[in-house]
Design a protein around this motif. Structure first.
Motif, PDB file in Angstrom:
ATOM      1  N   ASN A  37       1.248  15.221  -0.409  1.00 31.45           N
ATOM      2  CA  ASN A  37       1.908  16.642  -0.936  1.00 31.45           C
ATOM      3  C   ASN A  37       3.009  16.273  -1.961  1.00 31.45           C
ATOM      4  O   ASN A  37       3.577  17.081  -2.494  1.00 31.45           O
ATOM      5  CB  ASN A  37       2.845  17.267   0.281  1.00 31.45           C
ATOM      6  N   LEU A  38       3.049  15.177  -2.274  1.00 33.98           N
ATOM      7  CA  LEU A  38       4.101  14.516  -3.330  1.00 33.98           C
ATOM      8  C   LEU A  38       3.422  15.081  -4.848  1.00 33.98           C
ATOM      9  O   LEU A  38       2.301  14.728  -5.092  1.00 33.98           O
ATOM     10  CB  LEU A  38       4.430  13.433  -3.359  1.00 33.98           C
ATOM     11  N   LYS A  39       4.171  15.271  -5.760  1.00 28.85           N
ATOM     12  CA  LYS A  39       3.791  16.022  -7.130  1.00 28.85           C
ATOM     13  C   LYS A  39       4.659  15.199  -8.005  1.00 28.85           C
ATOM     14  O   LYS A  39       5.788  15.443  -7.993  1.00 28.85           O
ATOM     15  CB  LYS A  39       3.573  17.592  -7.035  1.00 28.85           C
ATOM     16  N   ARG A  95      11.503   9.420  -3.864  1.00 22.31           N
ATOM     17  CA  ARG A  95      12.829   9.297  -3.663  1.00 22.31           C
ATOM     18  C   ARG A  95      13.558  10.529  -3.429  1.00 22.31           C
ATOM     19  O   ARG A  95      13.410  11.607  -3.590  1.00 22.31           O
ATOM     20  CB  ARG A  95      13.581   9.012  -5.068  1.00 22.31           C
ATOM     21  N   GLY A  96      14.302  10.364  -1.831  1.00 26.92           N
ATOM     22  CA  GLY A  96      14.901  11.504  -1.358  1.00 26.92           C
ATOM     23  C   GLY A  96      13.939  12.591  -0.727  1.00 26.92           C
ATOM     24  O   GLY A  96      14.193  13.861  -0.477  1.00 26.92           O
ATOM     25  N   ASN A  97      12.655  12.452  -0.748  1.00 22.94           N
ATOM     26  CA  ASN A  97      11.511  13.247  -0.299  1.00 22.94           C
ATOM     27  C   ASN A  97      10.852  12.845   0.875  1.00 22.94           C
ATOM     28  O   ASN A  97      10.146  11.621   1.039  1.00 22.94           O
ATOM     29  CB  ASN A  97      10.495  13.438  -1.380  1.00 22.94           C
ATOM     30  N   ALA A  98      10.917  13.517   2.172  1.00 26.50           N
ATOM     31  CA  ALA A  98      10.181  13.096   3.140  1.00 26.50           C
ATOM     32  C   ALA A  98       8.621  13.505   3.417  1.00 26.50           C
ATOM     33  O   ALA A  98       8.161  13.610   4.272  1.00 26.50           O
ATOM     34  CB  ALA A  98      11.062  13.579   4.606  1.00 26.50           C
ATOM     35  N   GLN A  99       8.303  14.259   2.343  1.00 25.00           N
ATOM     36  CA  GLN A  99       6.843  14.863   2.629  1.00 25.00           C
ATOM     37  C   GLN A  99       5.887  13.770   2.296  1.00 25.00           C
ATOM     38  O   GLN A  99       6.107  12.539   1.942  1.00 25.00           O
ATOM     39  CB  GLN A  99       6.338  15.660   1.319  1.00 25.00           C
ATOM     40  N   LEU A 115       0.993  -1.129  -0.035  1.00 27.60           N
ATOM     41  CA  LEU A 115      -0.056   0.078  -0.019  1.00 27.60           C
ATOM     42  C   LEU A 115       0.890   1.383   0.270  1.00 27.60           C
ATOM     43  O   LEU A 115       0.662   2.046  -0.850  1.00 27.60           O
ATOM     44  CB  LEU A 115      -0.946   0.208   1.207  1.00 27.60           C
ATOM     45  N   ASN A 116       1.853   1.261   0.796  1.00 31.38           N
ATOM     46  CA  ASN A 116       2.731   2.461   0.951  1.00 31.38           C
ATOM     47  C   ASN A 116       3.647   2.663  -0.403  1.00 31.38           C
ATOM     48  O   ASN A 116       3.880   3.420  -1.065  1.00 31.38           O
ATOM     49  CB  ASN A 116       3.775   2.247   1.923  1.00 31.38           C
ATOM     50  N   ALA A 117       3.798   1.563  -1.173  1.00 36.19           N
ATOM     51  CA  ALA A 117       4.664   1.512  -2.394  1.00 36.19           C
ATOM     52  C   ALA A 117       3.851   2.421  -3.532  1.00 36.19           C
ATOM     53  O   ALA A 117       4.220   2.892  -4.311  1.00 36.19           O
ATOM     54  CB  ALA A 117       5.112   0.296  -3.045  1.00 36.19           C
ATOM     55  N   GLN A 118       2.355   2.090  -3.459  1.00 33.03           N
ATOM     56  CA  GLN A 118       1.460   2.889  -4.193  1.00 33.03           C
ATOM     57  C   GLN A 118       1.341   4.276  -3.877  1.00 33.03           C
ATOM     58  O   GLN A 118       1.348   5.086  -4.854  1.00 33.03           O
ATOM     59  CB  GLN A 118       0.272   2.112  -4.152  1.00 33.03           C
ATOM     60  N   LYS A 119       1.212   4.438  -2.457  1.00 32.65           N
ATOM     61  CA  LYS A 119       1.103   5.997  -1.861  1.00 32.65           C
ATOM     62  C   LYS A 119       2.499   6.826  -2.249  1.00 32.65           C
ATOM     63  O   LYS A 119       2.420   8.025  -2.452  1.00 32.65           O
ATOM     64  CB  LYS A 119       0.628   5.814  -0.571  1.00 32.65           C
TER      65      LYS A 119
END
Length: 121
Positions: A119-121, A111-115, A100-104
């Protein structure tokens, strides 16, 4: 009783069942009480890290590492007991949650993003 090094979760669950049964504690181990105890132990896990700069291994002396180890064991034990009480297979649940997390959090966006995934775009 010493644990085998390669003990699996079912063996740990069985050992915890025996420990609890010998003390007649089943009556106290409701899902709510186990979840509450789990949260208390998780908070205690944070205590040895409280005033450290990062908590990296080089900041931890032997006594602190032992304290952390014991708190981690408490967290695991309560989690295993809660899963047992609710008839949840922890390994299956963990594998499902990774998927589930792999999909989200798709690699190109995360990659390299802690958001948070929202908030991922």
């Amino acid at each position: 009783m010493m644990l085998e090094k390669n003990q699996n979760l079912n063996q740990l669950r069985d050992q915890l069942r025996n420990f609890v049964a010998e003390r007649e504690w089943q009556q106290f181990h409701t899902p709510k009480n186990l979840a509450s105890a789990l949260i208390v132990e998780a908070a205690e896990l944070l205590e040895p890290f409280q005033w450290l700069k990062s908590g990296e291994p080089e900041e931890l002396d032997a006594q602190t590492r032992t304290a952390i180890q014991h708190e981690m064991a408490d967290v695991l034990n309560y989690l295993v007991m809660l899963a047992d009480r609710l008839d949840i297979n922890l390994l299956d649940a963990a594998h499902e949650k990774i998927q589930l997390n792999a999909q989200k959090y798709p690699v190109p966006l995360a990659r390299g993003n802690a958001q948070k995934y929202t908030n991922l775009k």
